[in-house]
Design an enzyme around this catalytic site. Structure first.
Site, mmCIF file in Angstrom:
data_model
loop_
_atom_site.group_PDB
_atom_site.id
_atom_site.type_symbol
_atom_site.label_atom_id
_atom_site.label_comp_id
_atom_site.label_asym_id
_atom_site.label_seq_id
_atom_site.Cartn_x
_atom_site.Cartn_y
_atom_site.Cartn_z
ATOM 1 N N ARG A 91 4.314 -37.443 -8.611
ATOM 2 C CA ARG A 91 3.492 -37.902 -9.741
ATOM 3 C C ARG A 91 2.570 -36.797 -10.246
ATOM 4 N NH1 ARG A 91 4.129 -43.479 -9.936
ATOM 5 N NH2 ARG A 91 4.186 -44.587 -7.949
ATOM 6 N N ASP A 101 12.776 -48.974 -19.070
ATOM 7 C CA ASP A 101 14.150 -48.714 -18.661
ATOM 8 C C ASP A 101 14.985 -49.963 -18.987
ATOM 9 O OD1 ASP A 101 16.274 -47.440 -17.255
ATOM 10 O OD2 ASP A 101 15.697 -48.416 -15.393
ATOM 11 N N PHE A 108 17.560 -40.480 -14.376
ATOM 12 C CA PHE A 108 16.322 -40.618 -13.607
ATOM 13 C C PHE A 108 15.436 -39.387 -13.800
ATOM 14 C CE2 PHE A 108 13.578 -40.401 -9.902
ATOM 15 C CZ PHE A 108 13.050 -41.685 -9.913
ATOM 16 N N GLU A 165 2.543 -47.968 -20.748
ATOM 17 C CA GLU A 165 3.583 -47.820 -19.735
ATOM 18 C C GLU A 165 4.044 -46.370 -19.662
ATOM 19 O OE1 GLU A 165 5.005 -48.633 -17.262
ATOM 20 O OE2 GLU A 165 5.899 -50.614 -17.229
ATOM 21 N N ASP A 166 4.519 -45.976 -18.495
ATOM 22 C CA ASP A 166 5.116 -44.644 -18.385
ATOM 23 C C ASP A 166 6.508 -44.640 -19.005
ATOM 24 O OD1 ASP A 166 6.098 -46.327 -16.381
ATOM 25 O OD2 ASP A 166 5.900 -44.864 -14.769
HETATM 26 P P1 IMP Z 1 12.205 -51.616 -16.121
HETATM 27 O O1 IMP Z 1 11.592 -52.902 -15.712
HETATM 28 O O2 IMP Z 1 13.627 -51.497 -15.687
HETATM 29 O O3 IMP Z 1 12.066 -51.329 -17.622
HETATM 30 O O4 IMP Z 1 11.500 -50.475 -15.328
HETATM 31 C C1 IMP Z 1 10.247 -50.090 -15.596
HETATM 32 C C2 IMP Z 1 9.613 -49.335 -14.433
HETATM 33 O O5 IMP Z 1 10.579 -48.685 -13.592
HETATM 34 C C3 IMP Z 1 8.782 -48.238 -15.006
HETATM 35 O O6 IMP Z 1 7.486 -48.695 -15.271
HETATM 36 C C4 IMP Z 1 8.823 -47.192 -13.921
HETATM 37 O O7 IMP Z 1 7.810 -47.443 -12.977
HETATM 38 C C5 IMP Z 1 10.170 -47.374 -13.260
HETATM 39 N N1 IMP Z 1 11.169 -46.395 -13.772
HETATM 40 C C6 IMP Z 1 12.145 -46.622 -14.688
HETATM 41 N N2 IMP Z 1 12.883 -45.513 -14.930
HETATM 42 C C7 IMP Z 1 12.340 -44.542 -14.151
HETATM 43 C C8 IMP Z 1 12.646 -43.132 -13.966
HETATM 44 O O8 IMP Z 1 13.560 -42.535 -14.565
HETATM 45 N N3 IMP Z 1 11.840 -42.458 -13.086
HETATM 46 C C9 IMP Z 1 10.821 -43.061 -12.410
HETATM 47 N N4 IMP Z 1 10.502 -44.359 -12.557
HETATM 48 C C10 IMP Z 1 11.256 -45.100 -13.417
HETATM 49 MG MG MG Z 2 5.817 -48.284 -14.190
#
Ligand code: IMP
Ligand code: MG
Length: 173
Positions: A161, A99, A148, A95-96
């Site tokens: 990206r 959050d 962010f 994963e990148d």
């Molecule tokens: P989660 O389900 O809330 O954990 O979000 C995960 C996904 O949200 C990640 O795989 C990212 O694609 C996107 N994401 C979360 N935080 C950021 C950020 O700070 N910048 C860009 N994309 C984010």
């Molecule tokens: Mg993602």
């Protein structure tokens, strides 16, 4: 919106190498399967997969989407699923960023239904203060505050990206 430099490409490279060494050290089977979560993780996955030079490792791709603009919608859409048989295999989700953890929990659930030997997650970035449910990654490049960020695969509605470094959204005063 303005962004400022946050993590340099050199710092990223160092942590990618550290995480790759940890994965290699822990790996218990001959051919682990890396599962890259598109779109955001593709650049990290390319670097991690090469740094983690396990001869018979394989990589595949799935696609999820949860973000719109600069925040999570709270709903995770699976856009592209798994095509291979993962029964009995050691899985490393790549994963990148984690959050809220909503995407991570859903992915682990989906993968577990196919009876893998184990599922671990490597995330370049982790926002521990945003985590709402389980699903914290086993391997983390950087723990960061809940701001962010973009670059190195991470986007703002599809853009940025291709930046080699990571930038953070500047707080308006
Ligand atoms: P989660 O389900 O809330 O954990 O979000 C995960 C996904 O949200 C990640 O795989 C990212 O694609 C996107 N994401 C979360 N935080 C950021 C950020 O700070 N910048 C860009 N994309 C984010
Ligand atoms: Mg993602």
């Amino acid at each position: 919106m303005t962004f400022e430099p946050y993590i340099t490409r050199d710092e990223i490279r160092q942590q990618v190498e550290r995480v790759a060494a940890e994965i290699k050290r822990d790996c218990q089977t001959r051919n682990p399967l890396f599962v890259c979560v598109l779109n955001g993780a593709f650049i990290f996955a390319a670097d991690l997969f090469r740094a983690c030079d396990i001869p018979e490792a394989e990589i595949t791709f799935i696609r999820f989407k949860s973000y719109e603009g600069t925040s999570s919608t709270g709903q995770v859409k699976q856009i592209m699923g798994l095509t291979e048989d993962i029964a009995g295999r050691e899985i490393i989700i790549v994963e990148d960023i984690v959050d809220t953890g909503v995407t991570a929990v859903q992915m682990r659930k989906m993968l577990a239904e196919h009876n893998p030997k184990s599922v671990k997650m490597a995330s370049l970035l982790f926002k521990p203060d945003s985590l709402k449910q389980g699903g914290a990654p086993e391997y983390v490049g950087f723990n960061i505050p809940s701001k962010f960020i973009l670059g190195y695969g991470l986007d703002l509605d599809g853009l940025a990206r291709n930046l080699s470094d990571i930038y953070v959204l500047k707080q308006e005063k």
